[in-house]
Enzyme design. Sequence first.
Site, PDB file in Angstrom:
ATOM      1  N   ASP B 165       0.902  -1.155  -0.020  1.00 53.36           N
ATOM      2  CA  ASP B 165       0.118   0.000   0.109  1.00 53.36           C
ATOM      3  C   ASP B 165       0.868   1.242  -0.056  1.00 53.36           C
ATOM      4  O   ASP B 165       1.919   1.375   0.725  1.00 53.36           O
ATOM      5  CB  ASP B 165      -1.069  -0.129   1.250  1.00 53.36           C
ATOM      6  CG  ASP B 165      -1.882   1.274   1.240  1.00 53.36           C
ATOM      7  OD1 ASP B 165      -2.668   1.483   0.138  1.00 53.36           O
ATOM      8  OD2 ASP B 165      -1.537   2.281   2.060  1.00 53.36           O
ATOM      9  N   ASN B 291      -4.600   9.799  -1.071  1.00 61.40           N
ATOM     10  CA  ASN B 291      -4.207   9.087  -2.224  1.00 61.40           C
ATOM     11  C   ASN B 291      -5.065   7.429  -2.019  1.00 61.40           C
ATOM     12  O   ASN B 291      -4.934   7.037  -1.109  1.00 61.40           O
ATOM     13  CB  ASN B 291      -2.701   8.466  -2.469  1.00 61.40           C
ATOM     14  CG  ASN B 291      -2.693   7.696  -3.487  1.00 61.40           C
ATOM     15  OD1 ASN B 291      -3.222   6.784  -4.099  1.00 61.40           O
ATOM     16  ND2 ASN B 291      -1.062   7.052  -3.721  1.00 61.40           N
ATOM     17  N   ASP B 318      -7.593   4.198   6.435  1.00 65.26           N
ATOM     18  CA  ASP B 318      -6.293   4.571   5.731  1.00 65.26           C
ATOM     19  C   ASP B 318      -5.781   5.631   6.410  1.00 65.26           C
ATOM     20  O   ASP B 318      -5.281   6.801   5.794  1.00 65.26           O
ATOM     21  CB  ASP B 318      -6.462   5.171   4.213  1.00 65.26           C
ATOM     22  CG  ASP B 318      -5.335   5.290   3.353  1.00 65.26           C
ATOM     23  OD1 ASP B 318      -4.196   4.968   3.827  1.00 65.26           O
ATOM     24  OD2 ASP B 318      -5.358   5.645   2.370  1.00 65.26           O
TER      25      ASP B 318
END
Lengths: 318, 467
Positions: B165, B291, B318
Amino acid sequence: MRHLLDTRTLTRDEAILILDIAEDMSATQQREVKKLPTLRGKTIVNLFYEDSTRTRISFEAASKRLSADVINFSAKGSSVSKGESLKDTAQTLQAIGADGVVIRHPASGAPAMLASSGWIDAGVLNAGDGTHEHPTQALLDAFTMRRRLFGENSRGRDLDGISVVIVGDIMHSRVARSNLWLLKVLGANVSFVAPETLLPYGTREWPVTIYHSLDTAIREANPDVIMLLRIQTERMHAAFFPNEREYARNWGLNDVRVAGLQDRTIIMHPGPMNRGLEISAGAADSERSTVLEQVANGVSVRMAALYLLLSGERGESA
Amino acid sequence: MTASPDLLIRNVRLAADLTERGADHQSVTPVDLRIVDGRIVERGTALEAREGERVIEADGLVAMTGLVDLHTHLREPGGEQSETVLTGTRAAAAGGFTSVFAMANTMPVADTAGVVEQVKTLGDAAGYATVRPIGAVTEDLAGERLSEIGAMAQSRAEVRVFSDDGKCVHDPQLMRRALEYVKTFGGVIAQHAQDPRLTEGAQMNEGALSSELGLKGWPAVAEESIIARDVLLAEHVGARLHICHLSTAGSVEVIRWAKARGVEVTAEVTPHHLILTEELVRSYDARYKVNPPLRRDEDVRALRQAVADGIIDIVATDHAPHPVEAKECEWDAAAFGMVGLESALPIALLTLIQEGHASWAELETLLSQKPAEIGLLEGHPASLAAGETADLVLIDPTGSSEFNLGSLKGMSVNSPYLGMELPGRVAYTIRHGYVTLDDGELVAPEVVAQAAARAIATATATAGSAQ
C-alpha cells in the site's frame, strides 16, 4: 483588492477597473518622466521560484515607476527539496516588512496558499503558478485587444462578441486558462485549437469551443484575435505529438494561413516565440502582430494591479 | 497475577439487534453485559452488580464488537515524527477501535519477520489495541521481488494480510505470483490499485477541475483498470484478493461484476471517500490531498450505494498521519494522506446510518466483523454473546460536537474535519475486558499497559490450563 491570484474569480467590473487604471498608467508612460510617487515607501518583493526574466523585469519596471522599493528574490533552488519551505520564506518577507509579494512558482496554487496561510500580511500577486493561472498576462492581453479594437475609446469597454482563437499547448498553459476566464467574463467568444493530447482533460466542460484543425477554426470562428502559445520542444519527446514538422503543418500560423485572415484579425503571442514552429517569421513580424505592444502594455497593467493592491490602507474586501 | 477488574455494562442496546435501516436505536430492548477476565460471561437483563465490579450505566448507548481497521499507517519504525505504535493505537482507542492492521510502508519496510514482530510487540506493550502488522508483498515495496511472505506468516506476528500500500503491485506476473504464493499461507493480497504510468505526477482527480486548477490529473481508469486486471488474475489462480480504498463509481462496477462472477474479492472504502469531494481542492489546502484522490459527487454517491448494496465489504480508515510541515506547503510538495481513526465512526454515522445506507447491525459488519474476517483476526468476538472476548465499543449516537484538535489523540493533526460539527460520540472502548477509552477520555498509558499485561497473562494461563 486584497490579492490578485487568478482571473477566474474576477468580476467584469473588477476586470474593467484594472484595465481602465492601466489606461491611466499607460498615459503616464508617454511622458518624459515616467515615474509616479504613488507607492513611495512601499516594499515589493519579486519572489521568483522559476526563471522568468521577461515577467520579472516587467514587474520590476512597474514597481519602480510607482516609486516602490523592489527586492528581487530568486528563490529557485530554495524550495522544499533544498531546505527552506515557502512558510519560512514568507515569514522572512513578513519580518522585513514586505507590502506586496509578486510570486512566480512552479506549483499550481502556491500564491493562493501563500495568500490564505496567515504567514504574511502582504498583498499577493500571482505572476504565474504551475499550469494554473497567470492573471496579469491575461489582463495585458485583454488590454492589448481592447486597444487594438477600440483605440482611444477603450476606456470602460468590455470585449463583448469578440472572437478569440487560442492555438497550441493549452494543456500546460496557464496563459490559456487565465485568458479563457477573463475573456469570458468580458463577453468574448473563445476557441481552443490543439491536438487532443494538448487539450486539458475535461476542457469540454469549460465555456470554450474546441477545434482540432486551425484551418477549420479560422473558417468557423472568424477570429478577431489569434493567440499562439509557445510549444516547448521537450513536449515532442513526451509523445504529445510526433515531431516539429507535423506540428507546424497542422497548428502553426504560417504565411498562407495569415494571408487568408480577415483584415481586422490581430496576431498575439505571449513570448518567447519559436519562429517556424508555432508562428512563421512573416506572421510574427507583420503589422497584425501585437507582440511588442503586449510587452509594453504589460508594464501598464502591472502598474495598475500593484496600485490597486497596495495604495492606501489594505483592507479585507475587494 | 491479579485478574482485570470486572465490569458490568447496564442497559446497553446491541447494534446487532438493530437490523433495520433507519430504525431508532431505542427501539430494541437493552441488555446487561458482565465481563470477567477479558470475556463476556453473562448477557441478560437486570443483572446485579457484584462486589468490586465496576458498573457502566449505558442507557442510550449502542454497543458493537470492537472496531477493526484493516488499513492503518502507524509509521513506526522510521516515521516516529508522524506517529508511533503507541500514539496510533491511542488514536484507535479514541475512535472505538480495538484492533488495527498496520500497513507495511515503514522505514525499514515491514518485509521481514523482524520488523513485523517489532511492530506487534510494540502494540502488545502499549495495550490500546491489538496490532496486526501487514507484510509487504515485495521487498522494500520495490515491486520487483516477493518479500519473505512465508517468514512473516510463520512469525509471532502471524501476518495474514500482505500489501505494498502506497504503491501498486503493477507488474502483472509478480501480482499473479503474489496471489498464488500467499494462498500457501492462508493470506490475502490487499492491492493499492493505481496504474503508475497513468498517474505519473498526478495530484488530484482528473477532470475539468484538475485542468482548471492546474494540478496534474489522476484518472479514474488508473484505478479501475488495475482492479479489473487483478480480479481476473485472482479468478484465474483461485486466490483471495482485497482492494484497498475504492474511490470511483467505475471501480464499484468492476467489483460488482467480479462478485457476480464469483471471484473471491473484497473491497474497502475510506470514510473520507464517502463524504469529501474534489471541490475542496479549490482551496489548495493540502489536508485534502490524499491517495487515491477525492473524486466527484457522483463517485461519492456510487460508493455509498455500493456499501448499501453490499458490493463494498468494509470501511477502513487509511489513517495516514503526517507532520505539519508535510502539509503546510505547496500542494505539489505536500504528502498524501489524512488521519482518520478518531473521525471514522462519526463520518460513518453521518454518511451511512443517517442517510439510510446501513443499519447499525450492518455498520458492525462493515467496521468490525468483516475486516476481522478478511484479515483472519483470531479471537475477535463474533458477537457480544457470553463466552466471547470482551472487545467492544459503546457509542452515543445522539447529538453532535465540534471535531477539533482535542479530538485528535494521535501525533499528527492532518484531519480535514477540524472545525466541523460531527454526529455521535465514542463513549467507551473496551479491549480484552479492560477500558481504554473511559467516557470519552483516554485511559492513561501506564494503566492500559498494566491491564494489557494482565490480559496477556490471563490468556496465557487459560491456554495453559486448557492443554
